[in-house]
Design a protein around this motif. Sequence first.
Motif, mmCIF file in Angstrom:
data_model
loop_
_atom_site.group_PDB
_atom_site.id
_atom_site.type_symbol
_atom_site.label_atom_id
_atom_site.label_comp_id
_atom_site.label_asym_id
_atom_site.label_seq_id
_atom_site.Cartn_x
_atom_site.Cartn_y
_atom_site.Cartn_z
ATOM 1 N N GLY A 1 -5.950 28.170 -37.476
ATOM 2 C CA GLY A 1 -7.127 29.034 -37.459
ATOM 3 C C GLY A 1 -7.304 29.621 -36.077
ATOM 4 N N ILE B 1 -15.313 28.558 -35.223
ATOM 5 C CA ILE B 1 -13.984 28.395 -35.798
ATOM 6 C C ILE B 1 -13.828 29.421 -36.917
ATOM 7 N N HIS C 1 -11.342 29.970 -39.960
ATOM 8 C CA HIS C 1 -10.319 29.197 -40.668
ATOM 9 C C HIS C 1 -10.265 29.631 -42.125
ATOM 10 N N LYS C 2 -9.098 30.072 -42.559
ATOM 11 C CA LYS C 2 -8.869 30.476 -43.950
ATOM 12 C C LYS C 2 -9.911 31.479 -44.454
ATOM 13 N N TYR D 1 -17.180 29.518 -39.057
ATOM 14 C CA TYR D 1 -18.029 28.344 -38.865
ATOM 15 C C TYR D 1 -18.579 28.370 -37.442
ATOM 16 N N PHE E 1 -17.729 22.333 -41.999
ATOM 17 C CA PHE E 1 -16.301 22.653 -41.907
ATOM 18 C C PHE E 1 -15.476 21.473 -42.409
ATOM 19 N N LYS E 2 -14.610 21.751 -43.350
ATOM 20 C CA LYS E 2 -13.739 20.724 -43.934
ATOM 21 C C LYS E 2 -12.302 21.230 -43.849
ATOM 22 N N PRO E 3 -11.625 20.957 -42.732
ATOM 23 C CA PRO E 3 -10.275 21.493 -42.536
ATOM 24 C C PRO E 3 -9.242 20.934 -43.509
ATOM 25 N N ASN E 4 -9.502 19.743 -44.056
ATOM 26 C CA ASN E 4 -8.598 19.157 -45.051
ATOM 27 C C ASN E 4 -9.392 18.174 -45.911
ATOM 28 N N THR F 1 -14.126 16.047 -42.458
ATOM 29 C CA THR F 1 -15.272 16.963 -42.468
ATOM 30 C C THR F 1 -15.914 16.919 -41.088
#
Length: 102
Positions: free
Chosen positions: A29, A41, A43-44, A48, A67-70, A74
């Motif tokens: 990101g 951030i 990201h995708k 955020y 934000f939950k990158p994976n 979280t």
Amino acid sequence: MAKTDGFKDFVLDQLADLRDLTCRAMFGGHGLRYRDTFFGIIHKGRLYFKVSKATVTLYQDQGMKPFKPNAKQTLTSYYEVPLDVIEDAEQLTDWAKQAGQR
């Protein structure tokens, strides 16, 4: 990837009034820094901002999630920015400044 880059470029255009804003690629990101504070951030295709106890309800009241990158991680200190805020450059800049405060 081009769609995500287009979103990043749009966000940066919307934040053009933040003269000391920098954006760097990181972990799939982009990280946003204003002056010396990391505050956002991308990201995708989502934006955020860093939240505090004072600002988190602005995001939660609009149904925004952290934000939950994976699937296993979280980050509750960063929440998604509502689309209507992203589309309003003046409001987005205000939210960015709040996110960049220490």
